[in-house]
Design a protein around this motif. Structure first.
Motif, PDB file in Angstrom:
ATOM      1  N   ALA A  30      48.813  21.014  44.319  1.00  0.00           N
ATOM      2  CA  ALA A  30      49.651  22.195  44.081  1.00  0.00           C
ATOM      3  C   ALA A  30      49.534  22.675  42.635  1.00  0.00           C
ATOM      4  CB  ALA A  30      51.098  21.879  44.422  1.00  0.00           C
ATOM      5  N   VAL A  31      49.578  21.751  41.697  1.00  0.00           N
ATOM      6  CA  VAL A  31      49.458  22.132  40.286  1.00  0.00           C
ATOM      7  C   VAL A  31      48.061  22.680  39.997  1.00  0.00           C
ATOM      8  CG1 VAL A  31      49.435  21.217  37.931  1.00  0.00           C
ATOM      9  CG2 VAL A  31      51.227  20.534  39.509  1.00  0.00           C
ATOM     10  N   GLY A  32      47.045  22.055  40.571  1.00  0.00           N
ATOM     11  CA  GLY A  32      45.676  22.525  40.373  1.00  0.00           C
ATOM     12  C   GLY A  32      45.448  23.902  40.960  1.00  0.00           C
ATOM     13  N   MET A  33      46.069  24.193  42.100  1.00  0.00           N
ATOM     14  CA  MET A  33      45.928  25.527  42.681  1.00  0.00           C
ATOM     15  C   MET A  33      46.603  26.585  41.808  1.00  0.00           C
ATOM     16  SD  MET A  33      45.939  25.079  46.786  1.00  0.00           S
ATOM     17  CE  MET A  33      45.772  26.799  47.043  1.00  0.00           C
ATOM     18  N   GLY A  34      47.721  26.224  41.221  1.00  0.00           N
ATOM     19  CA  GLY A  34      48.368  27.149  40.295  1.00  0.00           C
ATOM     20  C   GLY A  34      47.490  27.454  39.094  1.00  0.00           C
ATOM     21  N   ALA A  35      46.867  26.427  38.561  1.00  0.00           N
ATOM     22  CA  ALA A  35      45.948  26.636  37.444  1.00  0.00           C
ATOM     23  C   ALA A  35      44.720  27.421  37.901  1.00  0.00           C
ATOM     24  CB  ALA A  35      45.530  25.295  36.848  1.00  0.00           C
ATOM     25  N   GLY A  36      44.275  27.172  39.131  1.00  0.00           N
ATOM     26  CA  GLY A  36      43.115  27.886  39.661  1.00  0.00           C
ATOM     27  C   GLY A  36      43.353  29.370  39.803  1.00  0.00           C
ATOM     28  N   VAL A  37      44.578  29.763  40.137  1.00  0.00           N
ATOM     29  CA  VAL A  37      44.909  31.191  40.214  1.00  0.00           C
ATOM     30  C   VAL A  37      44.721  31.835  38.849  1.00  0.00           C
ATOM     31  CG1 VAL A  37      46.796  32.836  40.530  1.00  0.00           C
ATOM     32  CG2 VAL A  37      46.481  30.999  42.156  1.00  0.00           C
ATOM     33  N   ILE A  38      45.232  31.183  37.841  1.00  0.00           N
ATOM     34  CA  ILE A  38      45.161  31.753  36.483  1.00  0.00           C
ATOM     35  C   ILE A  38      43.714  31.810  36.014  1.00  0.00           C
ATOM     36  CG2 ILE A  38      45.820  31.364  34.080  1.00  0.00           C
ATOM     37  CD1 ILE A  38      48.398  30.038  35.231  1.00  0.00           C
ATOM     38  N   PHE A  39      43.010  30.673  36.074  1.00  0.00           N
ATOM     39  CA  PHE A  39      41.637  30.645  35.573  1.00  0.00           C
ATOM     40  C   PHE A  39      40.687  31.471  36.433  1.00  0.00           C
ATOM     41  CE2 PHE A  39      43.033  26.406  33.789  1.00  0.00           C
ATOM     42  CZ  PHE A  39      43.201  26.908  32.513  1.00  0.00           C
ATOM     43  N   GLY A  40      40.887  31.470  37.741  1.00  0.00           N
ATOM     44  CA  GLY A  40      40.039  32.264  38.619  1.00  0.00           C
ATOM     45  C   GLY A  40      40.215  33.755  38.405  1.00  0.00           C
ATOM     46  N   THR A  41      41.451  34.180  38.183  1.00  0.00           N
ATOM     47  CA  THR A  41      41.714  35.600  37.941  1.00  0.00           C
ATOM     48  C   THR A  41      41.084  36.049  36.632  1.00  0.00           C
ATOM     49  OG1 THR A  41      43.786  35.461  39.178  1.00  0.00           O
ATOM     50  CG2 THR A  41      43.513  37.337  37.702  1.00  0.00           C
ATOM     51  N   PHE A  42      41.343  35.311  35.577  1.00  0.00           N
ATOM     52  CA  PHE A  42      40.778  35.703  34.281  1.00  0.00           C
ATOM     53  C   PHE A  42      39.256  35.633  34.290  1.00  0.00           C
ATOM     54  CE2 PHE A  42      44.984  34.422  32.263  1.00  0.00           C
ATOM     55  CZ  PHE A  42      45.405  35.733  32.157  1.00  0.00           C
ATOM     56  N   GLY A  43      38.715  34.585  34.895  1.00  0.00           N
ATOM     57  CA  GLY A  43      37.257  34.452  34.949  1.00  0.00           C
ATOM     58  C   GLY A  43      36.619  35.561  35.771  1.00  0.00           C
ATOM     59  N   GLY A  44      37.217  35.875  36.919  1.00  0.00           N
ATOM     60  CA  GLY A  44      36.676  36.938  37.764  1.00  0.00           C
ATOM     61  C   GLY A  44      36.756  38.299  37.115  1.00  0.00           C
ATOM     62  N   LEU A  45      37.866  38.588  36.472  1.00  0.00           N
ATOM     63  CA  LEU A  45      38.004  39.879  35.784  1.00  0.00           C
ATOM     64  C   LEU A  45      37.046  39.982  34.598  1.00  0.00           C
ATOM     65  CD1 LEU A  45      41.876  40.389  35.869  1.00  0.00           C
ATOM     66  CD2 LEU A  45      40.137  41.592  37.205  1.00  0.00           C
ATOM     67  N   ARG A  46      36.828  38.868  33.937  1.00  0.00           N
ATOM     68  CA  ARG A  46      35.879  38.864  32.816  1.00  0.00           C
ATOM     69  C   ARG A  46      34.462  39.141  33.269  1.00  0.00           C
ATOM     70  NH1 ARG A  46      35.552  34.114  28.544  1.00  0.00           N
ATOM     71  NH2 ARG A  46      34.350  35.461  27.205  1.00  0.00           N
ATOM     72  N   MET A  47      34.128  38.667  34.487  1.00  0.00           N
ATOM     73  CA  MET A  47      32.793  38.915  35.030  1.00  0.00           C
ATOM     74  C   MET A  47      32.679  40.315  35.628  1.00  0.00           C
ATOM     75  SD  MET A  47      31.601  35.328  36.812  1.00  0.00           S
ATOM     76  CE  MET A  47      32.989  35.175  37.893  1.00  0.00           C
ATOM     77  N   GLY A  48      33.778  41.034  35.680  1.00  0.00           N
ATOM     78  CA  GLY A  48      33.748  42.387  36.210  1.00  0.00           C
ATOM     79  C   GLY A  48      33.866  42.477  37.719  1.00  0.00           C
ATOM     80  N   LEU A  49      34.416  41.451  38.347  1.00  0.00           N
ATOM     81  CA  LEU A  49      34.541  41.451  39.800  1.00  0.00           C
ATOM     82  C   LEU A  49      35.758  42.256  40.235  1.00  0.00           C
ATOM     83  CD1 LEU A  49      33.826  37.687  40.527  1.00  0.00           C
ATOM     84  CD2 LEU A  49      32.211  39.586  40.555  1.00  0.00           C
ATOM     85  N   ARG A  50      35.657  42.871  41.406  1.00  0.00           N
ATOM     86  CA  ARG A  50      36.763  43.622  41.976  1.00  0.00           C
ATOM     87  C   ARG A  50      36.803  43.380  43.480  1.00  0.00           C
ATOM     88  NH1 ARG A  50      37.801  43.919  37.362  1.00  0.00           N
ATOM     89  NH2 ARG A  50      38.075  45.728  36.052  1.00  0.00           N
ATOM     90  N   GLY A  51      37.941  43.600  44.096  1.00  0.00           N
ATOM     91  CA  GLY A  51      38.075  43.555  45.540  1.00  0.00           C
ATOM     92  C   GLY A  51      37.827  42.182  46.142  1.00  0.00           C
ATOM     93  N   ARG A  52      37.000  42.175  47.200  1.00  0.00           N
ATOM     94  CA  ARG A  52      36.732  40.940  47.931  1.00  0.00           C
ATOM     95  C   ARG A  52      36.067  39.878  47.058  1.00  0.00           C
ATOM     96  NH1 ARG A  52      36.491  41.096  53.804  1.00  0.00           N
ATOM     97  NH2 ARG A  52      37.103  43.165  54.511  1.00  0.00           N
ATOM     98  N   GLU A  53      35.196  40.292  46.171  1.00  0.00           N
ATOM     99  CA  GLU A  53      34.521  39.319  45.297  1.00  0.00           C
ATOM    100  C   GLU A  53      35.529  38.612  44.408  1.00  0.00           C
ATOM    101  OE1 GLU A  53      31.816  41.964  43.350  1.00  0.00           O
ATOM    102  OE2 GLU A  53      30.135  41.301  44.587  1.00  0.00           O
ATOM    103  N   LEU A  54      36.484  39.356  43.884  1.00  0.00           N
ATOM    104  CA  LEU A  54      37.507  38.766  43.018  1.00  0.00           C
ATOM    105  C   LEU A  54      38.371  37.796  43.809  1.00  0.00           C
ATOM    106  CD1 LEU A  54      38.927  38.624  40.273  1.00  0.00           C
ATOM    107  CD2 LEU A  54      40.339  40.554  41.009  1.00  0.00           C
ATOM    108  N   ILE A  55      38.806  38.199  44.991  1.00  0.00           N
ATOM    109  CA  ILE A  55      39.649  37.329  45.815  1.00  0.00           C
ATOM    110  C   ILE A  55      38.887  36.059  46.214  1.00  0.00           C
ATOM    111  CG2 ILE A  55      40.914  37.152  48.006  1.00  0.00           C
ATOM    112  CD1 ILE A  55      42.234  38.948  45.910  1.00  0.00           C
ATOM    113  N   GLY A  56      37.614  36.195  46.556  1.00  0.00           N
ATOM    114  CA  GLY A  56      36.805  35.023  46.903  1.00  0.00           C
ATOM    115  C   GLY A  56      36.645  34.072  45.740  1.00  0.00           C
TER     116      GLY A  56
END
Length: 83
Positions: A30-56
């Protein structure tokens, strides 16, 4: 005043080793998934991902960090309570 059996009520048993390890994995996941939301969002936005790619990307990061942190947390709980 005598104090006895601290931490357990009268008639209660200590949780088994396996249930302690499972609980540690669940808490760590549960704690790791919470951290994954934060790091995955920032990492995906930094790579320029949008939509389905970002959610994946967010979902993949959540599962990876949850599994990793859950594994280490279960090992720690096992060492603490089963040895």
């Amino acid at each position: 005043m005598p104090v006895g059996n601290i931490g357990h009520a009268q008639g209660q048993q200590k949780p088994s080793c396996w249930s302690t390890i499972k609980m540690g994995f669940g808490m760590g996941f549960a704690v790791g998934m919470g951290a994954g939301v934060i790091f995955g969002t920032f990492g995906g936005l930094r790579m320029g991902l949008r939509g389905r790619e970002l959610i994946g990307t967010i979902g993949k990061t959540m599962v990876q960090s949850g599994g990793t942190f859950g594994t280490f947390m279960s090992i720690g709980m096992g060492m603490r309570n089963c040895v």
